[in-house]
Design a protein around this motif. Structure first.
Motif, mmCIF file in Angstrom:
data_model
loop_
_atom_site.group_PDB
_atom_site.id
_atom_site.type_symbol
_atom_site.label_atom_id
_atom_site.label_comp_id
_atom_site.label_asym_id
_atom_site.label_seq_id
_atom_site.Cartn_x
_atom_site.Cartn_y
_atom_site.Cartn_z
ATOM 1 N N ASN A 141 78.007 -25.920 -35.466
ATOM 2 C CA ASN A 141 77.111 -24.784 -35.232
ATOM 3 C C ASN A 141 76.246 -25.018 -33.997
ATOM 4 O O ASN A 141 75.795 -26.136 -33.754
ATOM 5 N N ILE A 142 76.009 -23.971 -33.223
ATOM 6 C CA ILE A 142 75.132 -24.054 -32.068
ATOM 7 C C ILE A 142 73.685 -24.025 -32.555
ATOM 8 O O ILE A 142 73.290 -23.130 -33.315
ATOM 9 N N ARG A 143 72.906 -25.011 -32.131
ATOM 10 C CA ARG A 143 71.501 -25.109 -32.525
ATOM 11 C C ARG A 143 70.622 -25.190 -31.273
ATOM 12 O O ARG A 143 71.104 -25.477 -30.183
ATOM 13 N N TYR A 144 69.326 -24.971 -31.486
ATOM 14 C CA TYR A 144 68.381 -25.048 -30.380
ATOM 15 C C TYR A 144 67.184 -25.899 -30.791
ATOM 16 O O TYR A 144 66.658 -25.749 -31.899
ATOM 17 N N ARG A 145 66.785 -26.795 -29.889
ATOM 18 C CA ARG A 145 65.594 -27.604 -30.112
ATOM 19 C C ARG A 145 64.456 -27.073 -29.246
ATOM 20 O O ARG A 145 64.666 -26.680 -28.100
ATOM 21 N N ASP A 146 63.275 -27.120 -29.774
ATOM 22 C CA ASP A 146 62.095 -26.931 -28.950
ATOM 23 C C ASP A 146 61.937 -28.186 -28.087
ATOM 24 O O ASP A 146 62.244 -29.293 -28.545
ATOM 25 N N PRO A 147 61.485 -28.075 -26.830
ATOM 26 C CA PRO A 147 61.287 -29.273 -26.005
ATOM 27 C C PRO A 147 60.433 -30.339 -26.679
ATOM 28 O O PRO A 147 60.636 -31.543 -26.464
ATOM 29 N N ASP A 148 59.495 -29.909 -27.517
ATOM 30 C CA ASP A 148 58.628 -30.857 -28.203
ATOM 31 C C ASP A 148 59.350 -31.635 -29.290
ATOM 32 O O ASP A 148 58.823 -32.622 -29.814
ATOM 33 N N GLU A 149 60.554 -31.205 -29.670
ATOM 34 C CA GLU A 149 61.306 -31.866 -30.732
ATOM 35 C C GLU A 149 62.293 -32.899 -30.201
ATOM 36 O O GLU A 149 62.913 -33.635 -30.976
ATOM 37 N N VAL A 150 62.457 -32.975 -28.876
ATOM 38 C CA VAL A 150 63.449 -33.879 -28.298
ATOM 39 C C VAL A 150 62.999 -35.332 -28.450
ATOM 40 O O VAL A 150 61.835 -35.670 -28.205
ATOM 41 N N GLN A 151 63.937 -36.181 -28.855
ATOM 42 C CA GLN A 151 63.721 -37.618 -28.938
ATOM 43 C C GLN A 151 64.682 -38.313 -27.968
ATOM 44 O O GLN A 151 65.753 -37.792 -27.665
#
Length: 314
Positions: A141-151
């Protein structure tokens, strides 16, 4: 073997692959008695949304036959890799902690975008917008992260998927050991982290001490040994140290076995800290196809050991 109590685990709230609900259920299925949620630079969830409505996470854990410890893993020290302080039993709704969460988010999003640009410039294309913020999960599935959620681990995993390194751990080492790639985001100092944990009524524990380099070299020319560094943390009020940990499945560069490190840590710091803990640093990496991932309870302590330090955890 599995330990009764795993006091260092991650969920999708940072860089893990289990939801908090899944983590608790999986730990119970594995026969653990206590599991901790210690996500990076974000408060643990106090409530879960279930089919029965909003439920206190501790109540949900008890309903599944397991105890849950809530924690926060502070990524510390801008110039030293892998200095992580675990804060347990904190007031997770403290305005001071919320302020630190927002500061950490801003520092991460800026640094990780820069890392992707540097990798691309060195012939290892990583598209921050279309491969990190927009991504495909394990079910396609295509998902999207908020920039603040990137690790950073999200970037390392992609590097491994694209063949730039054999595994995410190798990608981490590649970036860490390359001065051009090792982008230094502004991290809280470990001393400030300890102070914040104590101000919020919590307990401060040093995670995986042997992931800290044996010789620490600062940009200004100062050198410290790992032992000297840890002594400074202890003198500043560190409560405990994570002794039992699966180093063999991490970026640890030394020759010692996991059991040998546990013995050394306990011998060296007995009487200097109040207690020792243990944890697997579980991320549910098997969902990403990682070979030989860390499993729940691979590191930890016994229920008897936990009961002896319960007042510091709950």
């Amino acid at each position: 073997m599995r330990y009764d109590c795993d006091l260092h685990c991650h969920t999708v709230r940072s860089d893990g692959n289990d939801s908090p609900e899944e983590l608790i259920k999986n730990a119970a299925k594995a026969g653990l008695k206590v599991v901790a949620i210690t996500d990076h630079d974000i408060q643990p969830p106090l409530y879960l949304e279930t089919d029965d409505g909003k439920v206190d996470i501790r109540v949900f854990a008890r309903q599944n036959g397991i105890g849950v410890v809530l924690g926060y893993e502070f990524s510390c020290d801008t110039y030293v890799d892998d200095v992580h302080i675990l804060g347990y039993r904190m007031n997770f709704e403290s305005p001071l902690l919320k302020e630190e969460v927002e500061r950490a988010k801003r520092s991460k999003s800026e640094a990780y975008r820069e890392l992707c640009e540097l990798l691309t410039s060195k012939g290892m294309p990583v598209d921050y917008e279309n491969e990190i913020l927009k991504y495909t999960d394990e079910e396609g599935n295509i998902r999207y992260r908020d920039p603040d959620e990137v690790q950073r681990k999200h970037i390392f995993e992609l590097m491994a998927q694209k063949g730039y390194a054999p595994t995410w751990k190798d990608a981490k080492i590649m970036v860490r050991d390359d001065p051009e790639l090792n982008v230094r985001r502004k991290k809280i100092s470990p001393f400030d982290a300890i102070d914040l944990i104590k101000t919020c009524g919590g307990t401060a524990v040093l995670a995986h001490p042997f992931l800290i380099d044996e010789i620490i070299q600062y940009p200004d020319g100062r050198n410290l040994t790992r032992k000297e560094y840890i002594e400074k943390l202890i003198n500043h009020g560190l409560d405990g140290i994570e002794a039992c940990y699966p180093y063999s499945k991490t970026s640890y560069k030394g020759p010692l076995k996991d059991s040998e490190i546990e013995i050394l840590v306990k011998q060296e710091y007995a009487g200097k800290v109040k207690f020792f803990t243990g944890g697997s640093d579980y991320h549910a990496d098997h969902k990403k196809g990682v070979v030989n991932p860390r499993y729940l309870g691979e590191g930890g302590i016994s229920i008897e050991e936990f009961n002896a330090i319960r007042e510091y955890m709950l």
